[in-house]
Write a protein that holds these residues in place. Structure first.
Motif, short mmCIF file in Angstrom:
data_model
loop_
_atom_site.label_atom_id
_atom_site.label_comp_id
_atom_site.label_asym_id
_atom_site.label_seq_id
_atom_site.Cartn_x
_atom_site.Cartn_y
_atom_site.Cartn_z
N SER A 217 0.83 -1.20 0.00
CA SER A 217 0.00 0.00 0.00
C SER A 217 0.87 1.26 0.00
O SER A 217 0.59 2.22 -0.72
N TRP A 218 1.96 1.23 0.79
CA TRP A 218 2.84 2.40 0.89
C TRP A 218 3.54 2.69 -0.44
O TRP A 218 3.65 3.84 -0.86
N GLU A 219 3.99 1.64 -1.13
CA GLU A 219 4.67 1.84 -2.40
C GLU A 219 3.71 2.36 -3.46
O GLU A 219 4.10 3.14 -4.34
N GLU A 220 2.47 1.96 -3.39
CA GLU A 220 1.46 2.50 -4.32
C GLU A 220 1.30 4.01 -4.08
O GLU A 220 1.15 4.79 -5.03
N GLN A 221 1.34 4.41 -2.82
CA GLN A 221 1.24 5.83 -2.50
C GLN A 221 2.46 6.59 -3.02
O GLN A 221 2.34 7.70 -3.53
N MET A 222 3.65 5.98 -2.91
CA MET A 222 4.87 6.64 -3.37
C MET A 222 4.86 6.80 -4.89
O MET A 222 5.35 7.80 -5.41
N VAL A 223 4.30 5.83 -5.59
CA VAL A 223 4.19 5.94 -7.05
C VAL A 223 3.26 7.10 -7.41
O VAL A 223 3.53 7.88 -8.32
N GLU A 224 2.19 7.23 -6.65
CA GLU A 224 1.21 8.28 -6.92
C GLU A 224 1.81 9.68 -6.76
O GLU A 224 1.41 10.61 -7.46
N VAL A 225 2.77 9.82 -5.84
CA VAL A 225 3.36 11.15 -5.60
C VAL A 225 4.71 11.30 -6.31
O VAL A 225 5.44 12.25 -6.06
N GLY A 226 5.04 10.34 -7.19
CA GLY A 226 6.25 10.47 -7.99
C GLY A 226 7.53 10.10 -7.29
O GLY A 226 8.62 10.52 -7.71
N ARG A 227 7.47 9.28 -6.24
CA ARG A 227 8.68 8.89 -5.53
C ARG A 227 9.01 7.41 -5.79
O ARG A 227 9.17 6.62 -4.87
N ILE A 228 9.15 7.04 -7.06
CA ILE A 228 9.47 5.66 -7.39
C ILE A 228 10.90 5.30 -6.95
O ILE A 228 11.26 4.12 -6.89
N ASP A 229 11.72 6.31 -6.63
CA ASP A 229 13.07 6.04 -6.16
C ASP A 229 13.07 5.37 -4.79
O ASP A 229 14.08 4.81 -4.37
N LEU A 230 11.93 5.41 -4.10
CA LEU A 230 11.84 4.80 -2.77
C LEU A 230 11.30 3.38 -2.80
O LEU A 230 11.22 2.73 -1.76
N LEU A 231 10.95 2.90 -3.98
CA LEU A 231 10.43 1.54 -4.09
C LEU A 231 11.56 0.54 -3.95
O LEU A 231 12.72 0.83 -4.21
N ARG A 232 11.20 -0.68 -3.52
CA ARG A 232 12.18 -1.75 -3.51
C ARG A 232 12.66 -1.99 -4.93
O ARG A 232 11.90 -1.81 -5.89
N ARG A 233 13.89 -2.42 -5.09
CA ARG A 233 14.47 -2.56 -6.42
C ARG A 233 13.62 -3.41 -7.35
O ARG A 233 13.37 -3.06 -8.49
N LYS A 234 13.16 -4.53 -6.83
CA LYS A 234 12.39 -5.44 -7.70
C LYS A 234 11.03 -4.87 -8.07
O LYS A 234 10.36 -5.35 -8.98
#
Length: 245
Positions: A217-234
């Protein structure tokens, strides 16, 4: 001039956000300048360097988080960040421009201050400063990233069965130093039967499920705000493969 460009690159990296500083950094990096002598005057010189300004969204989030927290005292940071992200997406361009203009003004002031400090240094001081900056960067980037992720509400990683047991029993251990307490709890863990350990193994499995749901859920939120650099590598989007000939 090449030296100045190289040092400027390091200075720019020093000012990056926690996430950018930690990108592709690896678990343990060593400075290639560890053999260089660093004069004492660097402590005061490096401390005087300004921090890189916050982006418009981070500024907005930092401003809104205390307000949302006061309104929702029992809510998790991840839930609040999601609400803030939704507000940011719906924010009119005219209001977003206020934050964007503030970022641009801070960025200009940041560059001017960096230039002012650089002009006061001799070439030899620039070389030593580069070494000092590298050391500070390696030492602090993990702390910076951790603080940023905490502010953004990143879920805590799942605990192992052993760690759950330690946290539960540590405070119950007899008086003594932390080292002695940890040793006593560690010995008691070793003496547990398989059935007793199974209780903590199941708790650890439940914690894995909790973490998986929350991080998704948190990574989906980060994608929404343009912070894909915070996603796990995979989880990061892969570059499109070249078309077949």
């Amino acid at each position: 001039m090449a030296l100045l460009r190289g040092v400027w690159g390091v200075l720019s990296a020093l000012g990056k956000s926690g996430a950018a500083l930690c990108a592709d950094c690896g678990s343990r990096l060593r400075s290639p300048f560890s053999f260089v002598y660093v004069p004492r005057w660097f402590s005061s010189t490096l401390i005087s360097y300004p921090k890189k300004p916050m982006t418009s969204y981070v500024r907005f989030s930092k401003e809104q988080l205390p307000i949302f927290k006061a309104q929702n005292p029992d809510a998790k940071n991840s839930e609040l960040i999601k609400k803030i992200a939704e507000v940011w997406r719906e924010l009119p361009d005219s209001e977003k421009k206020i934050y964007e203009d503030a970022y641009k003004a801070d960025w200009q002031a940041y560059k001017e201050e960096i230039n002012r400090i650089q002009e006061q240094l001799t070439p030899s001081q620039m070389v030593s400063l580069e070494k000092e900056i590298m050391q500070k960067r390696l030492k602090k980037k993990a702390i910076i990233k951790k603080r940023e992720l905490t502010m953004l509400g990143k879920p805590k990683r799942p605990r192992s069965a052993y760690n759950i047991y330690i946290s539960e029993r540590f405070q119950e251990a007899k008086d003594g130093s932390s080292q002695l307490k940890l040793k006593a709890v560690n010995e008691s863990w070793k003496n547990l039967s398989s059935s007793q350990k199974q209780v903590y193994i199941q708790l650890a499995e439940d914690d894995k499920i909790r973490y998986f749901n929350e991080i998704k859920s948190w990574e989906e939120q980060m994608v929404e705000v343009g912070r894909i650099d915070l996603l796990r590598r995979k989880m990061q989007p892969q570059a499109k493969s070249t078309e077949k000939r």
